[in-house]
Write an enzyme that holds these catalytic residues in place. Structure first.
Site, PDB file in Angstrom:
ATOM      1  N   CYS A 112      -6.872 -12.110 -14.712  1.00 42.48           N
ATOM      2  CA  CYS A 112      -5.474 -12.571 -14.740  1.00 42.48           C
ATOM      3  C   CYS A 112      -5.359 -14.088 -14.914  1.00 42.48           C
ATOM      4  O   CYS A 112      -4.269 -14.611 -15.130  1.00 42.48           O
ATOM      5  CB  CYS A 112      -4.748 -12.131 -13.480  1.00 42.48           C
ATOM      6  SG  CYS A 112      -4.875 -10.360 -13.202  1.00 42.48           S
ATOM      7  N   HIS A 251       1.348 -16.436 -12.317  1.00 43.52           N
ATOM      8  CA  HIS A 251       0.955 -15.069 -12.649  1.00 43.52           C
ATOM      9  C   HIS A 251       1.874 -14.101 -11.896  1.00 43.52           C
ATOM     10  O   HIS A 251       2.148 -14.280 -10.707  1.00 43.52           O
ATOM     11  CB  HIS A 251      -0.504 -14.867 -12.244  1.00 43.52           C
ATOM     12  CG  HIS A 251      -0.977 -13.462 -12.357  1.00 43.52           C
ATOM     13  ND1 HIS A 251      -0.698 -12.682 -13.452  1.00 43.52           N
ATOM     14  CD2 HIS A 251      -1.705 -12.684 -11.503  1.00 43.52           C
ATOM     15  CE1 HIS A 251      -1.238 -11.481 -13.262  1.00 43.52           C
ATOM     16  NE2 HIS A 251      -1.844 -11.454 -12.097  1.00 43.52           N
ATOM     17  N   ASN A 281       2.467  -6.247 -13.102  1.00 42.98           N
ATOM     18  CA  ASN A 281       1.366  -7.181 -13.324  1.00 42.98           C
ATOM     19  C   ASN A 281       0.679  -6.827 -14.648  1.00 42.98           C
ATOM     20  O   ASN A 281       0.000  -5.803 -14.732  1.00 42.98           O
ATOM     21  CB  ASN A 281       0.390  -7.067 -12.140  1.00 42.98           C
ATOM     22  CG  ASN A 281      -0.810  -7.978 -12.266  1.00 42.98           C
ATOM     23  OD1 ASN A 281      -1.063  -8.535 -13.337  1.00 42.98           O
ATOM     24  ND2 ASN A 281      -1.556  -8.119 -11.193  1.00 42.98           N
TER      25      ASN A 281
HETATM   26  O1  UT7 Z   1      -3.584  -9.741 -10.648  1.00 41.58           O
HETATM   27  C1  UT7 Z   1      -4.482  -9.223  -9.745  1.00 41.58           C
HETATM   28  C2  UT7 Z   1      -4.259  -9.794  -8.438  1.00 41.58           C
HETATM   29  N1  UT7 Z   1      -3.825  -8.778  -7.540  1.00 41.58           N
HETATM   30  C3  UT7 Z   1      -2.928  -9.060  -6.620  1.00 41.58           C
HETATM   31  O2  UT7 Z   1      -2.389 -10.129  -6.579  1.00 41.58           O
HETATM   32  C4  UT7 Z   1      -2.618  -8.034  -5.570  1.00 41.58           C
HETATM   33  C5  UT7 Z   1      -2.555  -8.695  -4.214  1.00 41.58           C
HETATM   34  N2  UT7 Z   1      -2.204  -7.780  -3.155  1.00 41.58           N
HETATM   35  C6  UT7 Z   1      -0.947  -7.299  -3.003  1.00 41.58           C
HETATM   36  O3  UT7 Z   1      -0.066  -7.616  -3.765  1.00 41.58           O
HETATM   37  C7  UT7 Z   1      -0.678  -6.422  -1.812  1.00 41.58           C
HETATM   38  O4  UT7 Z   1      -1.781  -6.434  -0.936  1.00 41.58           O
HETATM   39  C8  UT7 Z   1      -0.345  -4.941  -2.199  1.00 41.58           C
HETATM   40  C9  UT7 Z   1       1.004  -4.889  -2.887  1.00 41.58           C
HETATM   41  C10 UT7 Z   1      -1.436  -4.400  -3.119  1.00 41.58           C
HETATM   42  C11 UT7 Z   1      -0.290  -4.079  -0.951  1.00 41.58           C
HETATM   43  O5  UT7 Z   1       0.654  -4.603  -0.047  1.00 41.58           O
HETATM   44  P1  UT7 Z   1       0.259  -4.764   1.502  1.00 41.58           P
HETATM   45  O6  UT7 Z   1       1.473  -5.233   2.198  1.00 41.58           O
HETATM   46  O7  UT7 Z   1      -0.955  -5.630   1.556  1.00 41.58           O
HETATM   47  O8  UT7 Z   1      -0.042  -3.262   1.924  1.00 41.58           O
HETATM   48  P2  UT7 Z   1      -1.375  -2.660   2.503  1.00 41.58           P
HETATM   49  O9  UT7 Z   1      -2.426  -2.562   1.455  1.00 41.58           O
HETATM   50  O10 UT7 Z   1      -1.729  -3.381   3.776  1.00 41.58           O
HETATM   51  O11 UT7 Z   1      -0.895  -1.187   2.889  1.00 41.58           O
HETATM   52  C12 UT7 Z   1       0.087  -0.973   3.882  1.00 41.58           C
HETATM   53  C13 UT7 Z   1       0.343   0.529   3.972  1.00 41.58           C
HETATM   54  C14 UT7 Z   1      -0.941   1.348   4.118  1.00 41.58           C
HETATM   55  O12 UT7 Z   1      -0.647   2.419   5.008  1.00 41.58           O
HETATM   56  P3  UT7 Z   1      -1.090   2.317   6.559  1.00 41.58           P
HETATM   57  O13 UT7 Z   1      -2.574   2.163   6.529  1.00 41.58           O
HETATM   58  O14 UT7 Z   1      -0.387   1.133   7.110  1.00 41.58           O
HETATM   59  O15 UT7 Z   1      -0.626   3.640   7.099  1.00 41.58           O
HETATM   60  C15 UT7 Z   1      -1.162   1.925   2.745  1.00 41.58           C
HETATM   61  O16 UT7 Z   1      -1.841   3.155   2.769  1.00 41.58           O
HETATM   62  O17 UT7 Z   1       0.979   0.992   2.785  1.00 41.58           O
HETATM   63  C16 UT7 Z   1       0.265   2.127   2.272  1.00 41.58           C
HETATM   64  N3  UT7 Z   1       0.405   2.130   0.824  1.00 41.58           N
HETATM   65  C17 UT7 Z   1       1.416   2.733   0.180  1.00 41.58           C
HETATM   66  N4  UT7 Z   1       2.469   3.432   0.624  1.00 41.58           N
HETATM   67  C18 UT7 Z   1       3.337   3.898  -0.285  1.00 41.58           C
HETATM   68  C19 UT7 Z   1      -0.407   1.540  -0.090  1.00 41.58           C
HETATM   69  N5  UT7 Z   1       0.083   1.746  -1.333  1.00 41.58           N
HETATM   70  C20 UT7 Z   1       1.215   2.477  -1.181  1.00 41.58           C
HETATM   71  C21 UT7 Z   1       2.163   2.977  -2.095  1.00 41.58           C
HETATM   72  N6  UT7 Z   1       3.207   3.672  -1.606  1.00 41.58           N
HETATM   73  N7  UT7 Z   1       2.076   2.776  -3.427  1.00 41.58           N
END
Ligand code: UT7
Length: 350
Positions: A112, A251, A281
């Site tokens: 990216c 980005h 993204n």
């Molecule tokens: O260009 C490449 C660079 N990439 C990035 O910049 C991505 C950087 N990371 C992020 O943007 C965020 O970490 C995400 C958007 C990917 C995730 O957000 P988060 O607030 O960090 O969520 P998390 O991974 O901590 O997940 C929280 C909860 C989890 O459930 P539990 O364990 O709390 O029960 C996940 O299983 O959300 C759950 N979850 C979802 N729920 C519904 C993860 N994906 C989903 C989904 N729908 N699509």
């Protein structure tokens, strides 16, 4: 001698997948995606769309805007992590398709951060006298490497391409940069198989190892820190303060990351470009697409000071400070670009 952007263009697939559409594919909700990322919809390549075809369309638009022909191009650079094929480079295919007979061509994979890496490399080629005109394209079909059974990643990405033409400039143009890498973070965001470590086999396909895998939380923390630091260094090298900045083009990975960075740099909302809500993204295409939209919306004028920052797999990051020089007219960067702002009006994640 520096280099400046003299042409720009973009191309995105027609097909739009909303969050509601993804609800029918994986266990997710529109509310989760919107609140965690700010994304409402993304463009997805149809069968005939590829990294080459999108990049080719964007390149032609950028050359037309620059009022240059392919014969003027000395170097074609394609920033991509989703090349048309592993070999040859997608840049070779675009060089041939546009008819840039006297140009060199190569692909650049800084994920990216690829487009902003490419801006600095293009500037350096021009400064060294190696090239007079560089065509830089960021093009991705992320939908082809995303695991559509993994809800934690598949909701984030989209497809598209953006391109710019760079030429030498006695004043203005690219004024500062900051390029970086921390390869110790490689496992945080990667496609494990398909290279020399794990060549394609029945097992790698069965285990879905040709698809993107990410530790979202770790990448999030890295992204905020790296973007703030890289932007600050690029501005310092240009001799600017954050208050001098007219437009910040980060980005487009996640609105929460963009807001956190803008907050740290004390940038008001109106000076920050956001379009992750409609495109998701698009990796190395996200910054040139955002630049094209900013230009189309009349948000850039000659003399403006812009900072563009990319970050992602590698881990890699690259920021470039640009003093805008090109006249801006009202021709859209993509003919018939149908950005659905009516169904996606909000800038901020709720
Ligand atoms: O260009 C490449 C660079 N990439 C990035 O910049 C991505 C950087 N990371 C992020 O943007 C965020 O970490 C995400 C958007 C990917 C995730 O957000 P988060 O607030 O960090 O969520 P998390 O991974 O901590 O997940 C929280 C909860 C989890 O459930 P539990 O364990 O709390 O029960 C996940 O299983 O959300 C759950 N979850 C979802 N729920 C519904 C993860 N994906 C989903 C989904 N729908 N699509």
């Amino acid at each position: 001698m520096s280099a400046t952007i003299v042409g720009w263009g973009m191309a995105v697939p027609d097909q739009i997948w909303t969050n509601a559409h993804l609800e029918s594919m994986v266990d997710t909700t529109d509310a989760w995606i919107l609140s965690r990322t700010g994304i409402r919809q993304r463009r997805i390549a149809a069968d005939g769309d590829t990294t080459f075809s999108l990049g080719h369309a964007a390149a032609n638009r950028a050359l037309a805007r620059a009022r240059l022909s392919a014969a003027d191009v000395d170097m074609v650079i394609v920033a991509t992590l989703t090349p048309e094929t592993p070999m040859p480079a997608t840049a070779n295919l675009i060089q041939d398709a546009i008819g840039a007979r006297s140009a060199g061509a190569f692909d650049l994979n800084a994920a990216c951060a690829g487009f902003t890496y490419g801006l600095e490399i293009g500037r350096a080629l021009i400064d060294a006298g190696t090239a007079q005109t560089v065509l830089l394209i960021g093009s991705e079909t992320m939908s082809r490497v995303v695991d559509w059974t993994d809800r934690s990643t598949c909701v984030l990405f989209g497809d598209g391409a953006g391109a710019v033409v760079l030429q030498g400039s006695a004043s203005g143009g690219i004024r500062g940069n900051s390029l970086g890498s921390d390869g110790s973070g490689a496992p945080l965001l990667h496609i494990p198989a398909g290279g020399s470590k794990q060549p394609a086999s029945m097992d790698t396909v069965r285990d879905r190892l040709h698809l993107l895998s990410m530790n979202g939380r770790a990448v999030y923390k890295f992204a905020v820190k790296a973007t703030v630091r890289a932007a600050a260094v690029a501005m310092a090298r240009a001799g600017w303060q954050p208050t001098d900045l007219d437009l910040f083009i980060p980005h487009q990975a996640n609105l929460r990351i963009i807001d956190a960075v803008a907050n740290e740099l004390r940038l008001p909302e109106e000076r920050v470009i956001v379009n992750a809500d409609v495109y998701g993204n698009t990796s190395s295409a996200s910054i040139p697409i955002a630049l094209c939209e900013a230009l189309d919306q009349g948000r850039v004028s000659p003399g403006d000071r812009l900072v563009l920052v990319g970050f992602g797999a590698g881990l890699s990051w690259a920021a470039v400070a640009v003093e805008w020089t090109a006249p801006v007219d009202s021709t859209p960067s993509e003919v018939g670009a149908a950005v659905d702002r009516q169904s996606a009006p909000a800038r901020r994640a709720p």
